[in-house]
Each structure stands twice: as C-alpha cells, then as structure tokens.
Write an enzyme that holds these catalytic residues in place. Sequence first.
Site, PDB file in Angstrom:
ATOM      1  N   ASP A  34      21.006  53.547  74.750  1.00  0.00           N
ATOM      2  CA  ASP A  34      20.019  53.167  73.730  1.00  0.00           C
ATOM      3  C   ASP A  34      18.778  54.060  73.770  1.00  0.00           C
ATOM      4  OD1 ASP A  34      21.783  51.238  73.156  1.00  0.00           O
ATOM      5  OD2 ASP A  34      20.507  49.531  73.727  1.00  0.00           O
ATOM      6  N   GLU A  36      18.381  57.082  74.706  1.00  0.00           N
ATOM      7  CA  GLU A  36      18.618  58.428  74.188  1.00  0.00           C
ATOM      8  C   GLU A  36      18.654  58.388  72.659  1.00  0.00           C
ATOM      9  OE1 GLU A  36      18.399  61.131  75.524  1.00  0.00           O
ATOM     10  OE2 GLU A  36      19.418  62.518  74.170  1.00  0.00           O
ATOM     11  N   TYR A  37      19.289  57.350  72.116  1.00  0.00           N
ATOM     12  CA  TYR A  37      19.320  57.182  70.662  1.00  0.00           C
ATOM     13  C   TYR A  37      17.882  57.070  70.140  1.00  0.00           C
ATOM     14  CZ  TYR A  37      20.420  55.451  66.011  1.00  0.00           C
ATOM     15  OH  TYR A  37      20.504  55.315  64.651  1.00  0.00           O
ATOM     16  N   ASP A  38      17.096  56.248  70.815  1.00  0.00           N
ATOM     17  CA  ASP A  38      15.709  56.048  70.380  1.00  0.00           C
ATOM     18  C   ASP A  38      14.916  57.352  70.411  1.00  0.00           C
ATOM     19  OD1 ASP A  38      16.368  53.434  70.094  1.00  0.00           O
ATOM     20  OD2 ASP A  38      15.369  52.741  71.925  1.00  0.00           O
ATOM     21  N   SER A  83      37.611  34.402  43.090  1.00  0.00           N
ATOM     22  CA  SER A  83      37.514  33.541  44.269  1.00  0.00           C
ATOM     23  C   SER A  83      38.931  33.215  44.734  1.00  0.00           C
ATOM     24  CB  SER A  83      36.718  32.282  43.952  1.00  0.00           C
ATOM     25  OG  SER A  83      37.404  31.555  42.973  1.00  0.00           O
ATOM     26  N   LEU A  84      39.058  32.343  45.698  1.00  0.00           N
ATOM     27  CA  LEU A  84      40.366  32.064  46.295  1.00  0.00           C
ATOM     28  C   LEU A  84      40.692  30.587  46.209  1.00  0.00           C
ATOM     29  CD1 LEU A  84      40.002  34.136  49.578  1.00  0.00           C
ATOM     30  CD2 LEU A  84      41.559  34.645  47.690  1.00  0.00           C
ATOM     31  N   GLU A 115      43.937  37.968  57.274  1.00  0.00           N
ATOM     32  CA  GLU A 115      42.585  38.387  57.647  1.00  0.00           C
ATOM     33  C   GLU A 115      41.723  37.171  57.964  1.00  0.00           C
ATOM     34  OE1 GLU A 115      41.293  40.284  54.080  1.00  0.00           O
ATOM     35  OE2 GLU A 115      42.663  41.978  54.331  1.00  0.00           O
ATOM     36  N   LYS A 117      38.694  34.847  57.568  1.00  0.00           N
ATOM     37  CA  LYS A 117      37.813  34.630  56.413  1.00  0.00           C
ATOM     38  C   LYS A 117      36.398  34.459  56.938  1.00  0.00           C
ATOM     39  CE  LYS A 117      37.391  31.930  52.159  1.00  0.00           C
ATOM     40  NZ  LYS A 117      36.015  31.489  52.251  1.00  0.00           N
ATOM     41  N   ASP A 119      32.474  33.905  57.134  1.00  0.00           N
ATOM     42  CA  ASP A 119      31.609  32.971  56.428  1.00  0.00           C
ATOM     43  C   ASP A 119      30.248  33.626  56.227  1.00  0.00           C
ATOM     44  OD1 ASP A 119      31.024  30.681  55.170  1.00  0.00           O
ATOM     45  OD2 ASP A 119      30.914  29.430  56.967  1.00  0.00           O
ATOM     46  N   ARG A 138      28.002  38.758  44.350  1.00  0.00           N
ATOM     47  CA  ARG A 138      29.110  38.339  43.509  1.00  0.00           C
ATOM     48  C   ARG A 138      28.603  37.635  42.248  1.00  0.00           C
ATOM     49  NH1 ARG A 138      32.051  33.546  43.230  1.00  0.00           N
ATOM     50  NH2 ARG A 138      34.143  33.860  42.370  1.00  0.00           N
ATOM     51  N   TYR A 227      36.803  43.763  52.958  1.00  0.00           N
ATOM     52  CA  TYR A 227      38.122  43.129  52.894  1.00  0.00           C
ATOM     53  C   TYR A 227      38.920  43.487  51.645  1.00  0.00           C
ATOM     54  CZ  TYR A 227      35.327  39.680  50.318  1.00  0.00           C
ATOM     55  OH  TYR A 227      34.483  39.071  49.449  1.00  0.00           O
ATOM     56  N   LYS A 292      47.067  37.543  51.952  1.00  0.00           N
ATOM     57  CA  LYS A 292      47.200  38.286  50.700  1.00  0.00           C
ATOM     58  C   LYS A 292      48.572  38.942  50.675  1.00  0.00           C
ATOM     59  CE  LYS A 292      42.323  39.406  50.987  1.00  0.00           C
ATOM     60  NZ  LYS A 292      41.324  40.415  51.327  1.00  0.00           N
ATOM     61  N   LYS A 316      42.087  27.000  55.306  1.00  0.00           N
ATOM     62  CA  LYS A 316      40.823  26.613  55.919  1.00  0.00           C
ATOM     63  C   LYS A 316      41.006  26.056  57.337  1.00  0.00           C
ATOM     64  CE  LYS A 316      37.689  27.555  52.984  1.00  0.00           C
ATOM     65  NZ  LYS A 316      36.849  26.554  52.549  1.00  0.00           N
ATOM     66  N   CYS A 410       5.944   8.557  79.573  1.00  0.00           N
ATOM     67  CA  CYS A 410       7.314   8.720  80.047  1.00  0.00           C
ATOM     68  C   CYS A 410       8.085   7.404  79.896  1.00  0.00           C
ATOM     69  CB  CYS A 410       7.287   9.140  81.513  1.00  0.00           C
ATOM     70  SG  CYS A 410       8.914   9.142  82.273  1.00  0.00           S
ATOM     71  N   CYS A 413       8.798   6.207  83.833  1.00  0.00           N
ATOM     72  CA  CYS A 413       7.759   5.811  84.795  1.00  0.00           C
ATOM     73  C   CYS A 413       6.417   5.536  84.130  1.00  0.00           C
ATOM     74  CB  CYS A 413       7.602   6.881  85.873  1.00  0.00           C
ATOM     75  SG  CYS A 413       6.772   8.362  85.290  1.00  0.00           S
ATOM     76  N   CYS A 428       6.804  14.864  81.635  1.00  0.00           N
ATOM     77  CA  CYS A 428       6.267  13.677  82.283  1.00  0.00           C
ATOM     78  C   CYS A 428       5.425  14.155  83.459  1.00  0.00           C
ATOM     79  CB  CYS A 428       7.427  12.820  82.780  1.00  0.00           C
ATOM     80  SG  CYS A 428       6.938  11.668  84.059  1.00  0.00           S
ATOM     81  N   CYS A 434       8.176   9.733  89.491  1.00  0.00           N
ATOM     82  CA  CYS A 434       9.050   9.360  88.374  1.00  0.00           C
ATOM     83  C   CYS A 434      10.497   9.297  88.852  1.00  0.00           C
ATOM     84  CB  CYS A 434       8.921  10.384  87.248  1.00  0.00           C
ATOM     85  SG  CYS A 434      10.062  10.069  85.884  1.00  0.00           S
TER      86      CYS A 434
HETATM   87  S1  IVH Z   1      39.481  38.199  49.340  1.00  0.00           S
HETATM   88  C1  IVH Z   1      40.788  38.011  45.269  1.00  0.00           C
HETATM   89  N1  IVH Z   1      39.228  38.326  51.932  1.00  0.00           N
HETATM   90  O1  IVH Z   1      35.810  34.208  50.561  1.00  0.00           O
HETATM   91  C2  IVH Z   1      40.290  38.105  46.628  1.00  0.00           C
HETATM   92  N2  IVH Z   1      37.658  37.039  50.703  1.00  0.00           N
HETATM   93  O2  IVH Z   1      36.640  32.205  48.260  1.00  0.00           O
HETATM   94  C3  IVH Z   1      38.950  37.535  46.791  1.00  0.00           C
HETATM   95  N3  IVH Z   1      35.910  36.019  52.080  1.00  0.00           N
HETATM   96  O3  IVH Z   1      34.007  35.255  47.776  1.00  0.00           O
HETATM   97  C4  IVH Z   1      38.385  37.578  48.106  1.00  0.00           C
HETATM   98  N4  IVH Z   1      36.614  36.813  53.994  1.00  0.00           N
HETATM   99  O4  IVH Z   1      33.265  36.148  49.996  1.00  0.00           O
HETATM  100  C5  IVH Z   1      38.740  37.820  50.795  1.00  0.00           C
HETATM  101  N5  IVH Z   1      39.100  38.558  54.246  1.00  0.00           N
HETATM  102  C6  IVH Z   1      38.612  38.066  53.097  1.00  0.00           C
HETATM  103  C7  IVH Z   1      37.466  37.256  53.059  1.00  0.00           C
HETATM  104  C8  IVH Z   1      37.016  36.750  51.840  1.00  0.00           C
HETATM  105  C9  IVH Z   1      35.685  36.082  53.391  1.00  0.00           C
HETATM  106  C10 IVH Z   1      35.089  35.264  51.094  1.00  0.00           C
HETATM  107  C11 IVH Z   1      34.651  36.090  49.933  1.00  0.00           C
HETATM  108  C12 IVH Z   1      35.055  35.353  48.687  1.00  0.00           C
HETATM  109  C13 IVH Z   1      35.440  34.013  49.209  1.00  0.00           C
HETATM  110  C14 IVH Z   1      36.643  33.549  48.429  1.00  0.00           C
END
Ligand code: IVH
Length: 675
Positions: A34, A36-38, A83-84, A115, A117, A119, A138, A227, A292, A316, A410, A413, A428, A434
């Site tokens: 670190d 050296e990077y700095d 979305s999924l 993959e 997912k 959060d 998004r 992703y 996928k 999930k 407390c 006591c 306390c 106590c």
């Molecule tokens: S694929 C059509 N891959 O989950 C494919 N999404 O409900 C759309 N997310 O808004 C997303 N990890 O923000 C994909 N490995 C992953 C993901 C991922 C997290 C989130 C993403 C998306 C939400 C889908």
Amino acid sequence: MSSGSENSAYRQLVAELNEHGYRYYVLDQPSLPDAEYDRLFAQLLDYERAHPAEVASDSPSQRVGAAPLQSFDQVEHRTPMLSLDNAFSDEDLQAFVGRIEERLKSQAPLRFACEPKLDGVAVSILYQRGELLRAATRGDGSRGEDITQNVKTIKNVPLRLRGSDLPELLEVRGEIYMARSGFEAFNRRARAAAEKPFVNPRNAAAGSLRQLDSRITAARPLLLCCYSVGEISDAQRYSSHSELLAVIAGWGLPINPLSQTVDGVQACNDYYQQLAAQRDRLDYDIDGIVYKVDSFEQQRRLGTVARAPRWAIARKFPAQEQLTELLDVEYQVGRTGAVTPVARLQPVFVGGVTVSNATLHNRDEMARLDLRRGDTVIVRRAGDVIPQVVAVVAEKRRDGAEPFLFPERCPVCQSVIERDSEQAVSRCSGGLFCAAQVKQAIKHFASRKALDIDGLGDKLVEQLVDNGVIFSVADLFELSPAQLLGLERMGPKSADNLVAAIAASRTTTLAKFIYALGIREVGEATAAALASAFGSLQSLIDAPLEALLEVDDVGPVVAARVREFFANPDNLAIVGALCQAGVNWPAPAVADPTTQPLLGQTWVVTGTLAQMGRSEAKERLQALGAKVAGSVSAKTSCLVAGPGAGSKLSKAQQAGVAIIDEAQLLAKLSQWERR
Ligand code: IVH
C-alpha cells in the site's frame, strides 16, 4: 508545458498505477505494498498539479469526484434493462426448466450460467472505443439517471478498457454494491462521528450512488460486478453468455469468480446448495442465484415476456431481514460495568435461525433507533454476525406508544450509571459492589483462555454470588466441598471435583493470569505481550506509563487502563489474595531467538483448525515467540486459515500477507519445536 519525455513518464505512471489498481481491485491480487502505491500516487498528483492541461482521462486521480450536480440527467436505455422472475423452491426451478425445455423442444440437458445474485443497485455502463462514456441507473428499465460522475469514482470500474481488440461500443450491466467489510468500516466511522449509519449494504450502495456530489460517492467503498452485456458491436462474434463474460473480464471488467456453467436442473440445484453453504462467508450480500440459459441462440428463441426474459430466473435465498415486534428492552451489565440494552423480540426466523433477542449496542444506538414498545422493527442477521435491529417501521407505530428510556441507575445494584465520555458506553459505577460485574469477572477469570477452571459454569457462578458464598475471584480458592453441596445440581462428587479443579488451576502462566484479571482493553494478545515484556507480576504492577507504552501494541488507552487497574487498592487486594492463595506460574523463559524463531513476528489464526484448535495453535505460536493478534493488518507476518475463514482471509489476500493452512502450520511447528 512539459517536455515530451516528462509527459511520457507521466503516461507511464498512469499506466502503472492503473495496472496495480486492476490487480488490487479486479483480480484481488495486490502487486504492490500500500505504501508504495501511495508514494506513486502522490508523485502522480504532483505532476498533475504542475501540468493541469495534461491530466489523462483515465488517470486514477479522476476517481476523486467532480463538482456537484444540480440534478441527474435522464438517460434512455437503448436496450431495456429487464428484471427477473423469481423461484423460491426446487420445484419452482424445475417448473422453469420444464417450460424452457418444452419451448425449445430440447432433449439434451440445457446449459445454464449460474451466478450469485448480488444485492446492490443495477447499473449500465457504456464504453466507446474502450473509454467510459456514460453510466446510468436502471430506473424504470427504459429510462434511468445519468450517474457517470459517481460511477467513475468506483475503484474497480475501468475508466478505459484493457487490450487492443476493443469493440466500438460496449454497454455492460452489473451491480454496484458495498462489500460487508466496507459497510461495517463505514458504519463504524459514522457512529464514531455521531452520524447516521446505513441500515444494510444495499441501502448504503443505493444512498451513495444517489449523491449529487460525487466527492461523497468517492469516499464510499463501492464496487462493481458485471453480469451481462446490453449491447456490443459485432455481437454475432459471441455465441454464449459465459463466453462473453469471459471476454469482458479480459477487457478489465470485474465479473464474479463464483459464476459457473452447468448442465441440467440437478446441477443447478447443486450450485444453489454449494452457494447457500458459502453465503455467510462471502464479503458481500447475495439474495439468491441467477440462472441464465447460456446459449445466445436459445435465449433469442425463448424471448421475453412482460419485463422479464423467459431464459433467466432468480432463485431466492431465505431472507436475512424480517419484520417483527419489539416486546421490551432489557439492560445487561457486563464485566466492566458496561450497560448494554437488549431488545426482546417476538421470535422470528431470519438468516437461518430463530431470533428473539438482539443487541441495541448502547444508549446512542437506542436513541438513533428511537424505539417504542410494540414497534414493528426490521431485524437483520447476515452471516455469523449477531442479530441487529436495523430500523423501526415508522408507519406501523401505534399512537401513544411508550418510549424506552435508558436507565439512570444500574438495574442490578442501583448504583449511578455514568457515561464514558470518550466511548459511547454507559457504565454502572458500582464496580465490585455490583453483583453483575462480580459475576462476569468470576466467569471471565474461570474461562478457558484465563485460569480454565473446569466445571465452573455460568449458572454456578451466579448461584455462588447470589447466595453470598463468594464475593470475589479470590474467594474461589477458599471454597470447600461443604459450601457447594446445597447448590442446584451439586452432589458430593461434583463438589469434590470442582474444588479439585480450582486447586489445579492455581498453576498457570503469567500471561493467562494477567488476562484473567479482566483489565479493561487487555485481551489475550495484550496480556501475552505484557507478560513477556515485564516478565514478572511485580514489574507490571510497578511499571510506569512510559514503560507500558514501550510494549508492542500497547497504546495510551491500554496503558492508562493498566495503570488505573493497579492503582486501585481493591484490585491490589484481590491480586494479593490470589497470590496468597497459591496462584503461581513458572518464570517466563528469557527471549531466545534459537528456541523462539518467531520473535518479532505477528501471526493471526482464523477459521476452524480441526486437529489442534485455535487456542492450542495460539499457545504454541506464542511459545515460539510470536505475537498472536486478533486482526490482520499490513504488519501481519502470517495468517493461519482453516475452513470457514472469512474476512480475515480476504483481508490477508488483499494485503499480500502469507497464508498457510493447518497442515502447513503443523509441519512448521514440528520443525521449530524440535530445536
Ligand atoms: S441478470 C435479464 N444477473 O437482480 C437479466 N441480475 O431482478 C436481468 N442482479 O436488476 C438481470 N445479480 O440488479 C442478473 N448475476 C445477476 C444479478 C442480477 C444481481 C440484480 C439486477 C437486476 C435484478 C433482477
């Protein structure tokens, strides 16, 4: 203006820093200390200050943030961000795969990309000829907000892609998230500065990206994980999702190393189980697995319904946050008198266990949460972290709900509770008067890493104190079997055994004895350091502040606590009584580099050590002269990591610390101990 050679040295420096940044943040394989990077970074800034017109668009200095915006511009997504659909069970997943097989009329098992997912917050990042052009949220899937300035501050987002065969246009998609370690560090700082901490890493990421002032975003430990690809020039060159992800990884974009392709639904379920088992140990929150269909040709044939593709699904995990009712707040008094508020909750299943209590930490945290009896609260249990109350659902509060007031006295006591000015702790003031503190002090004294008194459990200590049989640790050595007999579950045999165990615990080590005294801020490692620095109890008792400060790892706070402890006549009386009762230890060996090859080294032990256990490992390392610390830093000489190692392991990897497993440790120990 600078000379051409100066400028080319500058370009070289930018390239070098970017290379190290890439190894550090994307590959997770640091290539430079670190410091050296700095040093190189400071050199870069010097040059840029002197030659502002020459600052490169991909210079790492460009990650500090830019002037605040008035508002975010709207951005149209050229390809909608979908979305999924969700699956909550093996059956749901089976049904999803069944539907696809039918549509594709496929006999052979389908190949899926699996993959984690993450959060966090979805983001789209556009690169033109390898240059980061624009980043957007998004939004509603069709339109999002332009957060380019903020995304440019994220350390593992390439400002320019690597390699030569770059596409004219590339729109990658991914998740911006905050690692758990970064989140915890951020919240610790926020609490220390009396600022509002974040509820969870997801909110932290979302809140950080929403800043109009990107200099604020720059100070937040955000990361990107890609992703998918929304758009790419010459798309026909790539035939599968996994292939394309590998290609973008080659361009320097971070992807998840835990992603895998598998064939068939059974292998998908196996992947789920495998990740579920690792979930707690990851340094980031995941709320499920995304499956996928890997082949782009199959994806095209399946198409999209409503706002989700038919070719992907999110399986999930059980939730790590749940709502429940706050029944009451109780106050626990610890060994040092610290009064900790504890929430009693309507039992709720969260993060894989039933939770009915959660710590509220201290008075400030309670005030921040602003709790009322009967409130609906969000309880979070992520990983092996103790359950937390993260927030109140204000909309669900009943009218006139009664607030909880931190007590002035407390609960055990009745002594006055004082507020520790430098820490957020309330204590306390009863000290050894106590009963709660006396009990905790005795439990600590008898605990495994202290005098290790076999059979003296918590329940027994409570009875002994509550019944007035003992008042301090020194009284333990006066106990007779007859005094024990009347106590719950105490027959003649166990009474004899306990008295024998107490007698046997008299012979110990100086380090364990110092630890057993329960001096505030003096944990196992500090006790060992004090023992080897002073060699005798009397020298430690007599040690002036300056001598204490000379000991490795002893700072002003610890030194002051040690002085305070031995300046208190009650404590000295107890220490005297213990020595009088025959507590003893062999004089520690004088430091000798031939028998103590690890002198001057600092080791850390983490994870499960199946053969010897962590305590034994520590003792044997200390006997060889090593200091054994509780956390990894740049000063750590070596990390011993067993299965289940978590953030310490990743930290050691990042810091380039040597890492060995139990088998390697055993081999080394047997070699060193033979000398
Ligand atoms: S694929 C059509 N891959 O989950 C494919 N999404 O409900 C759309 N997310 O808004 C997303 N990890 O923000 C994909 N490995 C992953 C993901 C991922 C997290 C989130 C993403 C998306 C939400 C889908």
